[in-house]
Design a protein around this motif. Structure first.
Motif, PDB file in Angstrom:
ATOM      1  N   UNK A   1      64.912  46.830   7.674  1.00  0.00           N
ATOM      2  CA  UNK A   1      65.134  47.095   6.332  1.00  0.00           C
ATOM      3  C   UNK A   1      66.650  47.076   5.991  1.00  0.00           C
ATOM      4  N   UNK A   2      67.210  47.132   4.887  1.00  0.00           N
ATOM      5  CA  UNK A   2      68.464  46.951   4.849  1.00  0.00           C
ATOM      6  C   UNK A   2      68.708  47.616   3.443  1.00  0.00           C
ATOM      7  N   UNK A   3      70.266  48.126   3.510  1.00  0.00           N
ATOM      8  CA  UNK A   3      70.774  48.730   2.290  1.00  0.00           C
ATOM      9  C   UNK A   3      72.183  48.206   2.267  1.00  0.00           C
TER      10      UNK A   3
ATOM     11  N   UNK B   1      62.227  58.154  -2.395  1.00  0.00           N
ATOM     12  CA  UNK B   1      61.586  57.133  -1.377  1.00  0.00           C
ATOM     13  C   UNK B   1      62.506  56.974  -0.426  1.00  0.00           C
TER      14      UNK B   1
ATOM     15  N   UNK C   1      48.755  52.289   6.392  1.00  0.00           N
ATOM     16  CA  UNK C   1      49.263  52.077   7.390  1.00  0.00           C
ATOM     17  C   UNK C   1      48.240  53.147   8.299  1.00  0.00           C
TER      18      UNK C   1
ATOM     19  N   UNK D   1      51.840  46.531   0.395  1.00  0.00           N
ATOM     20  CA  UNK D   1      52.540  46.061   1.566  1.00  0.00           C
ATOM     21  C   UNK D   1      53.722  45.233   1.193  1.00  0.00           C
TER      22      UNK D   1
ATOM     23  N   UNK E   1      54.024  57.827   9.435  1.00  0.00           N
ATOM     24  CA  UNK E   1      54.269  57.933   7.946  1.00  0.00           C
ATOM     25  C   UNK E   1      53.607  58.757   7.142  1.00  0.00           C
TER      26      UNK E   1
ATOM     27  N   UNK F   1      62.852  46.986   1.540  1.00  0.00           N
ATOM     28  CA  UNK F   1      61.883  47.471   2.665  1.00  0.00           C
ATOM     29  C   UNK F   1      60.498  47.334   2.247  1.00  0.00           C
ATOM     30  N   UNK F   2      59.602  47.524   2.961  1.00  0.00           N
ATOM     31  CA  UNK F   2      58.157  47.354   2.779  1.00  0.00           C
ATOM     32  C   UNK F   2      57.680  48.762   2.243  1.00  0.00           C
ATOM     33  N   UNK F   3      56.674  48.523   1.476  1.00  0.00           N
ATOM     34  CA  UNK F   3      56.274  50.199   0.944  1.00  0.00           C
ATOM     35  C   UNK F   3      55.635  50.785   2.103  1.00  0.00           C
ATOM     36  N   UNK F   4      54.984  50.293   3.061  1.00  0.00           N
ATOM     37  CA  UNK F   4      54.606  50.913   4.299  1.00  0.00           C
ATOM     38  C   UNK F   4      55.651  50.459   5.330  1.00  0.00           C
ATOM     39  N   UNK F   5      56.009  51.454   6.127  1.00  0.00           N
ATOM     40  CA  UNK F   5      57.260  50.790   7.184  1.00  0.00           C
ATOM     41  C   UNK F   5      56.198  50.237   8.394  1.00  0.00           C
TER      42      UNK F   5
ATOM     43  N   UNK G   1      64.749  47.144  -4.070  1.00  0.00           N
ATOM     44  CA  UNK G   1      64.875  48.077  -5.135  1.00  0.00           C
ATOM     45  C   UNK G   1      66.441  48.351  -5.400  1.00  0.00           C
TER      46      UNK G   1
ATOM     47  N   UNK H   1      63.605  56.524   4.818  1.00  0.00           N
ATOM     48  CA  UNK H   1      64.034  55.567   5.745  1.00  0.00           C
ATOM     49  C   UNK H   1      65.295  55.820   6.330  1.00  0.00           C
TER      50      UNK H   1
ATOM     51  N   UNK I   1      68.262  48.406  -2.058  1.00  0.00           N
ATOM     52  CA  UNK I   1      67.158  48.694  -0.632  1.00  0.00           C
ATOM     53  C   UNK I   1      66.363  47.563  -0.374  1.00  0.00           C
TER      54      UNK I   1
ATOM     55  N   UNK J   1      65.228  58.180   9.325  1.00  0.00           N
ATOM     56  CA  UNK J   1      64.894  57.341  10.268  1.00  0.00           C
ATOM     57  C   UNK J   1      65.684  56.519  11.018  1.00  0.00           C
ATOM     58  N   UNK J   2      66.783  56.333  10.283  1.00  0.00           N
ATOM     59  CA  UNK J   2      67.942  55.302  10.812  1.00  0.00           C
ATOM     60  C   UNK J   2      68.692  56.148  11.823  1.00  0.00           C
TER      61      UNK J   2
END
Lengths: 513, 167
Positions: A409-411, B78, B132, A457, B147, A439-443, A462, B82, A437, B85-86
């Motif tokens: 992920x990144x932000x 959303x 998932x 996926x 998740x 990311x993938x929809x499912x982590x 975003x 995330x 952001x 979890x970081x």
């Protein structure tokens, strides 16, 4: 979008055109209303107070806030915050203090539990202002008070309500009611505490009560003690505390929390002021540690902060919800080490540059724990673009590494914060903040053999843009008015075929004595 | 509406901008990095803070009363998951788990609102089987499909009332 941009530009140019005079402050102190960049809340602290009895001072504050939110749908709420503090009223050899902070709220969409899976009926019922925005209201629906009252969203809360008897009994401070404890975690309980201050060499706190939650019944009580040993000559402070949380369900929900901390300060007036700390804790079965340094080298206008923190072992099994590190939700917080440094350097009276770095490494896999690197920075211009102006440009970047079944992920966040002090009665602020952001929809990585939906996926990219502008005005000493407008644009809503623009206008009126 | 409010705001700004001399009432520690540093300073010497923040109303305002600006709509719907979890300790500063759970009990992810999500037929486009959650597991509470477990604490029931099958 365009309209609000024009608004922003107009206001921006107004700021530049108005005459202003330096607010008197040391070094790079920010204007009084700087906190409005972090949180729009416009509650003003009370004033000098009214005389009460021989020596007592009574401070009273009443704040009314009206908020109007509009985007896909409309919602408004009214909220009332009241506070009272009586300090230093004489009683025998000692004094009495009384503290009260509370609030109540009315929301135009008060129906409880109206969310449905199909969105359509939810919006028809008016139970949520936007069928996908449900979350925003759900947390309120589950306020303890709202639950008790069924339909009415009163959102009533008492933040604190207590009486303190200071030295009424010699060498002892007694506090009772809803209190903040004088310990490292500043627990909040309904109960009592005794503070013994018999000599210069140590201070002892003993307390017990029920930890406070506004959201659910914690079924927990706590007892504890905190010891402080100040060593004035060397600027050292040693603290140790022990707390035992007891839960109705017993087992591991009965949790021990022990903490120790040493603070060492090193201060030479006008040269350096600094503090080094070392903290260790046992929370349930896990051991945690932290060490750090905060220093301001006045002589060279340099600021340095550094820390390292980590966890030794994992909380397997249950842990009391009041001290849980979200174990029940994210899994046992696993062994990790993290650390960071932050440097700021002042250049002349007008410019400060800051950079920071932070990283986290996890030793074992748990759903809730990710390795990351973070880099952030700021450039502040103090009174440079205009007298009495504070402008801070900020960036913040997170890079979260891929890890076994989890994607990277990144932000990236960038923006500015600016406050202009006009007079001692008027301050205005404006800020823009753009966040991206990825990311993938499912982590969790795709397992195509099970026929997953590829679209769901796919990598997401975003953006959210937030811009706000506000001002505070104090027409007379006992009245402070605040207005704040926030605009948000969310790609997330746009990709769900919803109105991506959200506007929020809030007005606060504070009456303080 | 919005324009009107802006105009009123600006107007009052203009009227009042003629007075002089402004005192900052904050100590020099309160610079632009104070947001990151004040927590440790409070732990070091809270009694110093209470000399000015005697009612704690500023602390309450940010830590308990009103969500900070960082909590944008995207964050709430959303990305807060995330970020938690970081580094879960950042959220711990202001939130206990009871807060998170109270919302997760009734707020669902956007994915749940798509057509056919409730369908248990794997090949139906949109079915939750395509998430998932399909990763083979031996034990519901120890699945990598964590998740889902963030909100679904126990092994779910099917509409018929039976326990959900495991892969």
């Amino acid at each position: 979008m365009r309209k609000s941009l024009i608004n922003l530009i107009t206001v921006f140019s107004l700021f530049l055109a108005l005459p202003a005079f330096a607010y008197v402050g040391d070094a790079y102190v920010t204007p009084d209303s700087w906190s409005k960049h972090v949180n729009a809340n416009g509650i003003k602290a009370s004033l000098n107070g009214l005389d009460f009895g021989d020596s007592g001072i009574l401070k009273i504050g009443l704040t009314t806030r009206a908020t109007m939110k509009f985007g896909e749908d409309e919602d408004w709420s009214i909220y009332q915050y009241a506070r009272l503090r009586l300090s230093d009223a004489k009683l025998g050899q000692g004094t009495v203090n009384v503290n009260l902070n509370m609030r109540g709220a009315y929301d135009s969409l008060p129906s409880i539990g109206g969310s449905t899976m199909d969105g359509i009926s939810a919006s028809q019922q008016g139970s949520s202002y936007n069928q996908f925005y449900d979350g925003l209201y759900t947390s309120r629906k589950y306020d303890e008070y709202t639950r008790l009252n069924g339909h009415y969203d009163g959102n009533f809360r008492i933040y604190q309500a207590n009486v303190e008897f200071k030295k009424v009994v010699p060498y002892t401070d007694i506090a009772a009611g809803r209190i903040y404890l004088n310990n490292l975690d500043m627990y909040k309980i309904d109960g009592g505490s005794l503070h013994f201050d018999t000599c210069d060499y140590f201070k002892l706190d003993v307390y017990g009560g029920l930890p406070v939650s506004y959201y659910s019944n914690l079924k927990t009580s706590v007892v504890g003690a905190a010891l402080e040993v100040p060593i004035a000559v060397s600027g050292t402070k040693i603290r140790a505390e022990y707390n035992y949380f007891m839960h109705e369900d017993g087992g591991d929900f009965n949790t021990h929390v022990a903490k120790g901390r040493i603070d060492q300060n090193l201060n030479f007036p006008d040269i350096i002021s600094s503090n080094i700390y070392l903290e260790g804790a046992i929370v349930g079965k896990a051991m945690l540690y932290e060490a750090g340094l905060d220093a301001n080298i006045d002589a060279s206008r340099t600021g340095v902060s550094a820390y390292i923190a980590g966890q030794y072992d994992k909380n397997t099994g249950d842990i009391n919800p009041y001290v849980s590190m979200y174990e029940d939700m994210l899994g046992g917080s696993s062994e990790y080490v993290m650390g960071g440094v932050m440097l700021t350097q002042g250049i002349t009276d007008y410019v400060i540059v800051g950079v920071g770095w932070e990283t986290r490494f996890n030793f074992s896999e748990a759903y809730g724990d990710r390795d990351y690197q973070r880099v952030f920075g700021n450039v502040d211009l103090v009174g440079l673009i205009h007298k009495n102006n504070y402008l801070s440009l900020i960036v913040d970047w997170y890079d979260v590494a891929e890890y076994k079944r989890q994607d990277s992920n990144s932000k990236v966040m960038g923006g500015f914060r600016m406050t202009q002090v006009f007079t001692d009665r008027i301050e205005g602020w404006v800020g823009v903040n753009v966040q991206n952001y990825q990311y993938r929809n499912s982590p969790i990585k795709s397992y195509p053999q099970y026929g997953e939906e590829v679209l769901n996926l796919s990598e997401r990219n975003e953006n959210t843009t937030m811009a706000y502008i506000g001002a505070m005005y104090r027409p007379v000493d006992w009245c402070v008015l605040q207005l704040d407008y926030t605009y948000e644009y969310a790609d997330l809503f746009k990709s769900a075929d919803l109105q991506p623009d959200i506007h929020t206008v809030s007005i606060w009126a504070n009456f303080i004595w | 509406m919005k324009m009107k409010l802006l105009i009123i705001g600006l107007f009052s700004l203009l009227i009042a901008s003629v007075t002089l001399a402004v005192d900052s009432t904050k100590p020099s520690t309160h610079n632009s990095t104070w947001e990151k540093q004040h927590g440790q300073a409070a732990k070091t010497n809270m009694s110093e803070c209470l000399m000015c923040h005697e009612e704690r109303s500023e602390c309450i305002a940010c830590h308990e009363d009103t969500a900070p600006r960082s909590h944008t709509v995207t964050f709430v719907n959303k990305t807060h998951g995330l970020e938690a979890r970081w580094n879960r300790t950042t959220c711990q500063t202001c939130h206990k788990q009871d807060f998170c759970d109270s919302c997760h009990e009734t707020a669902y992810p956007m994915s749940h609102a798509r057509a056919n999500f409730a369908s248990g037929v794997q090949t139906d486009p949109g079915s939750h089987c395509g998430t998932s959650c399909v990763i083979p597991v031996g034990n519901w509470s120890n699945t990598p499909a964590k998740n889902c477990i963030v909100c679904h604490k126990t092994r779910p029931m099917t509409k018929a009332g039976a326990l959900h099958t495991m892969k």
